[in-house]
Design a protein around this motif. Sequence first.
Motif, short mmCIF file in Angstrom:
data_model
loop_
_atom_site.label_atom_id
_atom_site.label_comp_id
_atom_site.label_asym_id
_atom_site.label_seq_id
_atom_site.Cartn_x
_atom_site.Cartn_y
_atom_site.Cartn_z
N LEU A 1 36.16 -21.05 23.55
CA LEU A 1 36.26 -22.07 24.60
C LEU A 1 36.32 -21.39 25.96
O LEU A 1 35.63 -21.80 26.91
N MET A 2 37.15 -20.36 26.06
CA MET A 2 37.25 -19.62 27.32
C MET A 2 35.91 -19.07 27.74
O MET A 2 35.50 -19.19 28.91
N LYS A 3 35.18 -18.46 26.82
CA LYS A 3 33.88 -17.89 27.15
C LYS A 3 32.90 -18.97 27.60
O LYS A 3 32.12 -18.78 28.55
N SER A 4 32.94 -20.11 26.93
CA SER A 4 32.04 -21.21 27.29
C SER A 4 32.34 -21.72 28.70
O SER A 4 31.42 -21.94 29.50
N LEU A 5 33.61 -21.91 29.00
CA LEU A 5 33.98 -22.40 30.34
C LEU A 5 33.70 -21.36 31.42
O LEU A 5 33.36 -21.71 32.56
N SER A 6 33.83 -20.08 31.07
CA SER A 6 33.54 -19.04 32.07
C SER A 6 32.08 -19.11 32.49
O SER A 6 31.76 -18.88 33.67
N ALA A 7 31.20 -19.42 31.56
CA ALA A 7 29.78 -19.54 31.90
C ALA A 7 29.51 -20.80 32.71
O ALA A 7 28.77 -20.78 33.70
#
Length: 304
Positions: free
Chosen positions: A221-227
């Motif tokens: 989730l963190m990686k997705s939101l960072s993008a």
Amino acid sequence: MATVSVRITPAKDAIVSQQVFDECVTVPASDASGAVSPVAASAGVRRNVLDMFSLDGKVAVITAGARGLGYSMAEGLCAAGLSGIAIIDLQCDLGERACEQLYLQFGVDAKFYRLDVRDDAAVQGAMDSVVRDLGRIDIVILSAGVADIVHAEEYSPEKFHRVIDINLNGSFFCAQAAGKLMIAAGRGGSIIFVGSMSGSIVNWPNPQCAYNSSKAGVIHLMKSLSAEWAKHRIRCNSISPGYMDTPLNTVFEEGYFHEWKSRTPMGRLGQPEELAGCALWLASDASSFCTGSDILIDGGYTVL
């Protein structure tokens, strides 16, 4: 420091657009001794690195910030000059006491908000209240989490849902609510998820499939939101602790502690304050080019 312009000419057999080499590259000229500063060569403006850790004028929100890992990270951020901090937790007595201690120790404007992170409407209301009370939100640390040690074949749907709802869904609701306000404010921000090494490996012999699954979800989730949110200058990263000496772990059988220590190269559990430095780095301008990263702090457990 004076600068000179340099033109680079490609080799005749290089297969590359000539336009690339027609660009002028500016590099720092040498000083009287002929030396060139490597820092000045790679950056347009030199800054004192310690100044980059300052959080002067910023406001942070920390879920499950009344004790344990959340409170230790709150202390670390307050020490760097926060103007305000919001402690979100379910336990009113602990939350109020945490705010009093942060104010007495650091002089920071600390406010407590009682909140169940599973309630998306209440989460948005709490984030709105933080902006109303403290003026802004610049940093969010999402540390609310629970764990069970239950064999998969015996896991009840209710207990499995509870872990996923608090650890993963609660992290999303809080990040979404804060993210909306950060986007509207246009100043960017830093959202720090508390993952776990259990999101990357299966830490045997614990039977905890729900916790492991939830933390793997938190990290992705963190990686997705960072993008998604990089265009808004919102950085998203995660801290993934190993076995820590916290109330979350003390409820488990003592036999597990010996197993955890023996499988950790450093031979001990981590202390809550050992996450504070990483949290401060991720919250501050010192990590301004870091987003989408999961940082393991596990005493070496995952290298084996």
